[in-house]
Design a protein around this motif. Structure first.
Motif, PDB file in Angstrom:
ATOM      1  N   GLY A 733      49.651   9.767 -21.597  1.00  0.00           N
ATOM      2  CA  GLY A 733      50.317  11.015 -21.239  1.00  0.00           C
ATOM      3  C   GLY A 733      49.920  12.104 -22.216  1.00  0.00           C
ATOM      4  O   GLY A 733      48.737  12.326 -22.483  1.00  0.00           O
ATOM      5  N   ASN A 734      50.911  12.766 -22.781  1.00  0.00           N
ATOM      6  CA  ASN A 734      50.648  13.791 -23.785  1.00  0.00           C
ATOM      7  C   ASN A 734      50.691  13.229 -25.201  1.00  0.00           C
ATOM      8  O   ASN A 734      50.783  13.987 -26.164  1.00  0.00           O
ATOM      9  CB  ASN A 734      51.665  14.933 -23.658  1.00  0.00           C
ATOM     10  CG  ASN A 734      51.441  15.737 -22.395  1.00  0.00           C
ATOM     11  OD1 ASN A 734      50.309  15.895 -21.951  1.00  0.00           O
ATOM     12  ND2 ASN A 734      52.524  16.224 -21.809  1.00  0.00           N
ATOM     13  N   LEU A 830      52.096   8.164 -30.852  1.00  0.00           N
ATOM     14  CA  LEU A 830      52.084   9.347 -31.712  1.00  0.00           C
ATOM     15  C   LEU A 830      51.813  10.592 -30.893  1.00  0.00           C
ATOM     16  O   LEU A 830      51.110  10.537 -29.872  1.00  0.00           O
ATOM     17  CB  LEU A 830      50.992   9.203 -32.781  1.00  0.00           C
ATOM     18  CG  LEU A 830      51.145   8.009 -33.714  1.00  0.00           C
ATOM     19  CD1 LEU A 830      49.824   7.669 -34.371  1.00  0.00           C
ATOM     20  CD2 LEU A 830      52.192   8.310 -34.767  1.00  0.00           C
ATOM     21  N   PRO A 831      52.348  11.720 -31.317  1.00  0.00           N
ATOM     22  CA  PRO A 831      52.054  12.969 -30.599  1.00  0.00           C
ATOM     23  C   PRO A 831      50.610  13.393 -30.833  1.00  0.00           C
ATOM     24  O   PRO A 831      50.011  13.081 -31.868  1.00  0.00           O
ATOM     25  CB  PRO A 831      53.036  13.974 -31.214  1.00  0.00           C
ATOM     26  CG  PRO A 831      53.314  13.442 -32.577  1.00  0.00           C
ATOM     27  CD  PRO A 831      53.262  11.950 -32.460  1.00  0.00           C
ATOM     28  N   LEU A 832      50.052  14.103 -29.857  1.00  0.00           N
ATOM     29  CA  LEU A 832      48.688  14.607 -30.011  1.00  0.00           C
ATOM     30  C   LEU A 832      48.583  15.557 -31.195  1.00  0.00           C
ATOM     31  O   LEU A 832      47.592  15.611 -31.898  1.00  0.00           O
ATOM     32  CB  LEU A 832      48.239  15.335 -28.738  1.00  0.00           C
ATOM     33  CG  LEU A 832      47.603  14.474 -27.647  1.00  0.00           C
ATOM     34  CD1 LEU A 832      47.345  15.311 -26.416  1.00  0.00           C
ATOM     35  CD2 LEU A 832      46.313  13.844 -28.140  1.00  0.00           C
ATOM     36  N   THR A 833      49.623  16.327 -31.394  1.00  0.00           N
ATOM     37  CA  THR A 833      49.637  17.285 -32.486  1.00  0.00           C
ATOM     38  C   THR A 833      51.042  17.364 -33.048  1.00  0.00           C
ATOM     39  O   THR A 833      52.014  17.039 -32.361  1.00  0.00           O
ATOM     40  CB  THR A 833      49.190  18.680 -32.016  1.00  0.00           C
ATOM     41  OG1 THR A 833      49.286  19.597 -33.106  1.00  0.00           O
ATOM     42  CG2 THR A 833      50.048  19.180 -30.876  1.00  0.00           C
ATOM     43  N   LEU A 834      51.126  17.800 -34.287  1.00  0.00           N
ATOM     44  CA  LEU A 834      52.429  17.958 -34.927  1.00  0.00           C
ATOM     45  C   LEU A 834      52.900  19.399 -34.891  1.00  0.00           C
ATOM     46  O   LEU A 834      53.908  19.751 -35.493  1.00  0.00           O
ATOM     47  CB  LEU A 834      52.346  17.497 -36.387  1.00  0.00           C
ATOM     48  CG  LEU A 834      51.934  16.042 -36.599  1.00  0.00           C
ATOM     49  CD1 LEU A 834      51.919  15.711 -38.074  1.00  0.00           C
ATOM     50  CD2 LEU A 834      52.865  15.103 -35.856  1.00  0.00           C
ATOM     51  N   ALA A 835      52.180  20.257 -34.194  1.00  0.00           N
ATOM     52  CA  ALA A 835      52.478  21.691 -34.259  1.00  0.00           C
ATOM     53  C   ALA A 835      53.238  22.192 -33.038  1.00  0.00           C
ATOM     54  O   ALA A 835      54.309  22.786 -33.158  1.00  0.00           O
ATOM     55  CB  ALA A 835      51.188  22.480 -34.450  1.00  0.00           C
ATOM     56  N   ILE A 836      52.710  21.979 -31.851  1.00  0.00           N
ATOM     57  CA  ILE A 836      53.282  22.559 -30.623  1.00  0.00           C
ATOM     58  C   ILE A 836      53.480  21.444 -29.598  1.00  0.00           C
ATOM     59  O   ILE A 836      52.590  20.618 -29.393  1.00  0.00           O
ATOM     60  CB  ILE A 836      52.349  23.644 -30.051  1.00  0.00           C
ATOM     61  CG1 ILE A 836      52.136  24.752 -31.077  1.00  0.00           C
ATOM     62  CG2 ILE A 836      52.917  24.223 -28.768  1.00  0.00           C
ATOM     63  CD1 ILE A 836      51.111  25.785 -30.659  1.00  0.00           C
ATOM     64  N   ILE A 837      54.647  21.393 -28.987  1.00  0.00           N
ATOM     65  CA  ILE A 837      54.920  20.383 -27.969  1.00  0.00           C
ATOM     66  C   ILE A 837      55.621  21.037 -26.782  1.00  0.00           C
ATOM     67  O   ILE A 837      56.168  22.141 -26.888  1.00  0.00           O
ATOM     68  CB  ILE A 837      55.820  19.248 -28.516  1.00  0.00           C
ATOM     69  CG1 ILE A 837      57.189  19.807 -28.926  1.00  0.00           C
ATOM     70  CG2 ILE A 837      55.151  18.521 -29.654  1.00  0.00           C
ATOM     71  CD1 ILE A 837      58.215  18.726 -29.246  1.00  0.00           C
ATOM     72  N   ASP A 854      57.548  14.472 -23.639  1.00  0.00           N
ATOM     73  CA  ASP A 854      56.895  13.165 -23.564  1.00  0.00           C
ATOM     74  C   ASP A 854      57.904  12.043 -23.381  1.00  0.00           C
ATOM     75  O   ASP A 854      57.584  11.010 -22.788  1.00  0.00           O
ATOM     76  CB  ASP A 854      56.094  12.903 -24.850  1.00  0.00           C
ATOM     77  CG  ASP A 854      54.831  13.730 -24.898  1.00  0.00           C
ATOM     78  OD1 ASP A 854      54.465  14.298 -23.862  1.00  0.00           O
ATOM     79  OD2 ASP A 854      54.213  13.816 -25.984  1.00  0.00           O
ATOM     80  N   ALA A 855      59.101  12.234 -23.925  1.00  0.00           N
ATOM     81  CA  ALA A 855      60.104  11.183 -23.870  1.00  0.00           C
ATOM     82  C   ALA A 855      60.996  11.286 -22.642  1.00  0.00           C
ATOM     83  O   ALA A 855      61.835  10.423 -22.409  1.00  0.00           O
ATOM     84  CB  ALA A 855      60.975  11.223 -25.131  1.00  0.00           C
ATOM     85  N   VAL A 856      60.842  12.353 -21.856  1.00  0.00           N
ATOM     86  CA  VAL A 856      61.692  12.558 -20.674  1.00  0.00           C
ATOM     87  C   VAL A 856      61.061  11.866 -19.478  1.00  0.00           C
ATOM     88  O   VAL A 856      59.950  12.216 -19.053  1.00  0.00           O
ATOM     89  CB  VAL A 856      61.894  14.055 -20.402  1.00  0.00           C
ATOM     90  CG1 VAL A 856      62.719  14.243 -19.127  1.00  0.00           C
ATOM     91  CG2 VAL A 856      62.592  14.718 -21.584  1.00  0.00           C
TER      92      VAL A 856
END
Length: 990
Positions: A733-734, A830-837, A854-856
């Motif tokens: 996913g993302n 892990l998230p793709l980035t730590l800046a914008i989600i 991502d968690a929804v």
């Protein structure tokens, strides 16, 4: 060596390149172990090791440089076929690589290379080079006698500037092989300069970038010298071109160091250049001993260059007198055997080293040439007049820097010095004078204020005068007086300056023919004011010996290191720099997007002006504003996407360390293990990639040591004797997922519960309420381990709490799956980035919260009458699935004052493959949000269920929920109290 005096930008590049070199070396070494006959692999290993040696030497990282140099030697022997690839050799090189990686990591984190002991590895490399390395000897234990170790010994760097670093002990790497027992003791005994002054002094630079240009060129020259000398060693028969190239590199470095007044480097390169000149003429034969000597000189040159502090334009002197004496001895005798056996000669480490003024350099260059006495007399007369005229010109320009005729006269003075020294064959002085001519000519042909040049030119002149007077002493055979000492500012000063134009005509007519002197091109841009680093013009140049005052105190060798450390202030923690290499096409696209952004910004300004002046109807302006806003949204999306791509790096940079790790663990544990890596090209945000290395090391070590069975146990269970560990990365996913899987014995949930009870992690009641998934998560509890025996590698569970903490800090989660007898798989999401989600905004008790999208899993509305009780928890059947329900306000301990409702808005979140329904007050919109950390103050309150915050368009702050912790809180809530939901919106349970 400390980073304190190194440029941080250069260090950042070094850390990046050093890690890339080591990541290239290790996997190729493992491949070479499988295919020892593959020469291409050896070349791929040799090149990065050579680059690492050069870069570390340039920065003065002596321990790294020394070990890399030795590793390079043994790799070169393997390349040439002089040695065979054996298991002991591979262990030795890998141990060197480990030590190099440790020192680089230490340097990046703490600013020093650390107390890594490289001497045992170097000792074994020396044995291997002699063919005496025992196949059974461990790679990390010295097996040679101390007196047989032949190496370039580095002294430890002193942190205090009052106790400078002594020069390295110079010894030929292969002297023992060539001379052996027949080497006769030499009466030649070079000694360090007892009057060496270690006080840092200012280098003469023109403009801000001059010193940086010098350092960059010096590094390139050192690399070329190493390359040429190694090539000369490998092909001594066809060596004329290589010798000429080496000579030119030494010559160029000598000239460059003379321009900036780097006395020690200038002296050393002059001696090496003189020696090479004799080799070019055939007076000295090229031999292995000569190559070793020149390589040792290059190593010392690297150290000298590393002592330059680009921030202050100062250099920390290092005593080079021992090496200079050795080079002079070889030059004079024409035989390297004259300096054999000098490896035990050391500089006086307890005494403060001092710079060598290049007084002794001039005779070597002038002694071999016959001069006509009339030429010498004319040269002395001409130069004296030029020196006097220079002092007068400077004095007049100090009063008025706009006197054009004086500036032109100064140009002619330096031009005359340039031509005269060229005619006399004083190439070093001629080159320095030519650079000065270029500076004056460049300054006079621009519109700059000439007063800005005076400080720099006076420094240049002081060095030039000192060089000339020393050459004149050699030419005349006696002491020479400084003609500028008694020069006054008389009325005829201007005439004295301008009359110097007639001096060149007094030179012999054949001078231009014998030594053409083309107009030198300036090598630097016009300078900026550097008054703060300029010495007093009236003072003597730094290279002249000064009368001694009271002797300077020197550091006592018996002072404990601890006391030294206590006396000096503790160094600040060095900030680790992080850089990203970016494809220029991405930067070009970024510039285009910025251009569009500026266009839209200007359009907003035009629309605002149109409204103010009433040029357009409101509805027309509103329509144009809407269009511009849409365009701005498109541009911002493009900008965000481009920046995200710039920050993305492949996970291969992390995965590359694990083949070596698994190899070592396999040999240490006695198990056959194969590592299978998949998805190495998967890209992560740079900040994520930098943080996942340590957690993955824990997981892989546990998988090999405790997850996989021994060979007998595997065969008894019907498995293959070789165990497998999979390391996978893929997009989910993302998010991005990394899996560490083994086909070992697996974990028994019941056994984990019993261990946890025995260790006091949980109570028997809590264990009975746990399902298998929750039991597997016990391995992440602090202090928990199910290892049946403790090893020096790991045990399942050791450090796993650290893994979970690190992954949580990355806004990620860990999922554990295991089947007894089949194996275990841990998945890091892990998230793709730590800046914008992307986030879903919800409202609870009047406050707004953000849930990472991502968690929804889904959003829906449920009727209260459809709720039921399951194990004292509220649940609902949703499309055939029984879904646990909890009110978010209760989890967050918020007031529940809402009226009873018939329909409940609900967000279904997913934690790996577990789902939970969260009841909220209102479902709002989806938004892209910028994650901001809570800060140290709020983190002290241990706010569970929150991962950060974001700022909305109206300036309000919205908290971001952590879905993984929310799920954990719901589980704990259900155990603590029978009625789960106590708010008025849901009916109470029984």
């Amino acid at each position: 060596m400390s980073q304190d005096f190194l440029d941080q930008e250069i260090l950042a590049d070094f850390f990046l390149e050093a890690k890339e070199h080591l990541e290239t070396i290790e996997p190729n070494l493992l491949e070479l172990e499988k295919s020892p006959e593959n020469l291409a692999l050896l070349n791929e290993i040799f090149r990065p090791m050579h680059s690492l040696k050069g870069a570390s030497g340039f920065l003065g990282l002596n321990k790294i440089n020394g070990l890399a140099h030795k590793a390079e030697n043994i790799l070169d022997e393997l390349r040439q076929g002089s040695m065979l690839v054996t298991e002991s050799i591979m262990d030795l090189i890998l141990s060197a690589t480990d030590a190099l990686r440790t020192m680089v990591d230490n340097l990046e984190s703490s600013g020093v290379e650390g107390d890594v002991d490289t001497s045992p590895i170097i000792a074994q490399i020396e044995l291997a080079l002699k063919g005496e390395l025992a196949e059974s000897a461990p790679a990390n234990e010295p097996v040679c006698e101390p007196e047989t170790v032949v190496a370039v010994q580095e002294e430890p760097v002193q942190e205090s500037t009052s106790a400078p670093e002594p020069a390295p002990v110079i010894q030929s790497v292969q002297e023992t092989d060539q001379v052996g027992e027949e080497a006769m003791p030499s009466s030649f005994d070079p000694q360090p300069d007892p009057d060496f002054d270690a006080t840092p002094y200012v280098l003469t630079t023109v403009g801000e970038g001059h010193l940086a240009d010098f350092l960059e060129e010096a590094q390139e020259i050192v690399e070329n010298l190493n390359r040429c000398l190694l090539a000369l060693e490998g092909d001594p028969d066809d060596s004329n071109e290589l010798i000429n190239d080496t000579f030119r590199y030494f010559h160029n470095l000598k000239g460059n160091s003379g321009i900036i007044g780097f006395k020690e480097l200038n002296s050393l390169t002059h001696e090496a250049e003189t020696l090479l000149n004799n080799v070019r003429k055939g007076e000295i034969a090229s031999s292995q001993g000569l190559i070793d000597l020149l390589l040792a000189a290059v190593d010392l040159i690297e150290m000298l260059v590393s002592k330059v502090d680009i921030a202050t334009n100062k250099v920390q002197p290092v005593d080079t007198s021992v090496m200079a004496q050795i080079l002079q001895k070889v030059t004079g005798d024409g035989n390297v055997d004259a300096v054999r056996g000098l490896g035990g000669v050391k500089s006086k480490g307890e005494e403060a080293p001092v710079e060598n003024a290049p007084v002794a350099d001039a005779p070597a260059e002038a002694a071999g040439k016959e001069y006509d006495p009339e030429d010498i007399a004319l040269f002395v007369q001409t130069i004296n007049q030029q020196l006097e005229g220079t002092v007068i010109a400077f004095a007049m320009l100090r009063e008025d820097a706009n006197q054009r005729e004086i500036i032109d006269g100064l140009f002619r003075i330096f031009q005359t010095i340039h031509n005269s020294t060229g005619y006399m064959g004083l190439d070093e002085v001629k080159e320095f004078a030519g650079r000065t001519v270029g500076l004056v000519d460049q300054a006079r042909n621009t519109d700059m204020d000439f007063s800005l040049m005076l400080d720099i030119l006076e420094q240049e002149f002081a060095i030039l005068k000192d060089m000339i007077l020393k050459e004149m002493e050699v030419l005349t055979g006696g002491p020479v007086e400084d003609p500028t000492v008694n020069v006054g500012k008389g009325d005829g000063a201007a005439a004295s300056v301008t009359n110097t134009a007639s001096i060149p005509t007094a030179q012999p007519a054949e001078a231009p023919a014998s030594s053409p002197a083309p107009e030198p091109e300036p090598v630097v841009a016009p300078p900026a004011p550097v008054a703060e680093s300029a010495p007093n013009p009236a003072s003597k140049p730094a290279s002249q010996p000064t009368p001694k005052a009271a002797p300077k105190p020197v550091a006592k060798p018996n002072v404990p290191a601890a006391k030294k450390a206590a006396a000096a202030p503790a160094p600040a923690k060095h900030k680790v720099s992080s850089t990203i290499r970016v494809d220029h096409h991405k930067l070009d696209h970024l510039m285009n997007v910025i251009g569009e952004l500026i266009i839209n910004r200007n359009r907003y300004a035009m629309l605002a002006r149109a409204l103010e002046e009433g040029q357009e109807d409101v509805h027309v302006v509103a329509q144009q504003l809407t269009e511009t806003t849409y365009a701005m949204a498109r541009i911002s999306d493009d900008l965000q996407d481009t920046i995200m791509k710039v920050r993305m790096v492949p996970v291969q940079t992390v995965f590359s360390r694990f083949p070596r790790l698994v190899r070592d663990l396999s040999r240490k544990s006695g198990k056959q293990v194969e590592l299978i890596m998949e998805g190495e090209e998967t890209e992560f945000d740079k900040s994520v990639v930098e943080e996942i290395g340590d957690p993955l090391v824990h997981l892989v070590r546990n998988a090999v040591d405790h997850g996989l069975e021994g060979e007998e146990e595997r065969l008894a269970a019907g498995k293959k004797s070789k165990g497998h560990v999979w390391l996978r990365a893929y997009h989910k996913g993302n998010s991005v997922a990394i899996e560490v899987e083994d086909d070992g014995r697996g974990m028994d949930p019941e056994k984990l519960k019993q261990v946890a009870i025995r260790k006091g992690v949980i109570t028997p009641e809590e264990a009975n309420a746990m399902d298998d998934r929750e039991a597997l998560d016990l391995i992440f509890a602090p202090g928990f381990s199910s290892a049946e025996k403790v090893t020096d590698i790991s045990g399942r569970g050791v450090g796993m709490d650290v893994v979970k903490t690190n992954i949580k800090n990355l806004k990620g989660s860990v999922n554990t799956q295991s089947e007894v007898g089949k194996g275990t798989k841990l998945t890091l999401t892990l998230p793709l980035t730590l800046a914008i989600i992307d986030a879903l905004m919800v409202q609870v008790a009047g406050d707004t919260f953000a849930i990472p999208l991502d968690a929804v899993s889904e959003t829906t509305k449920i009727e209260v009458e459809k709720l039921s009780d399951v194990n004292n928890r509220k649940a609902v059947t949703l499309r055939g699935e029984v879904l646990g329900i909890v009110e978010l306000a209760e989890l967050l301990d918020l007031p529940q004052s809402m009226d009873d409702r018939d329909v409940l808005p609900m967000v279904v979140i997913q934690d790996n493959d577990r789902r939970l329904g969260l009841v909220v007050d209102r479902l709002l919109e989806r938004q892209e949000i910028v994650i901001k950390p809570l800060g140290q103050y709020l983190n002290n309150f241990n706010l569970k269920g929150l991962s950060g915050a974001t700022i909305m368009g109206d300036g309000s702050v919205v908290l971001i929920l952590d879905p993984h912790e929310i799920y954990s809180l719901s589980t704990q809530l259900g155990r603590k109290q029978e009625p789960l939901l106590v708010g008025g919106s849901l009916p109470r349970g029984k």
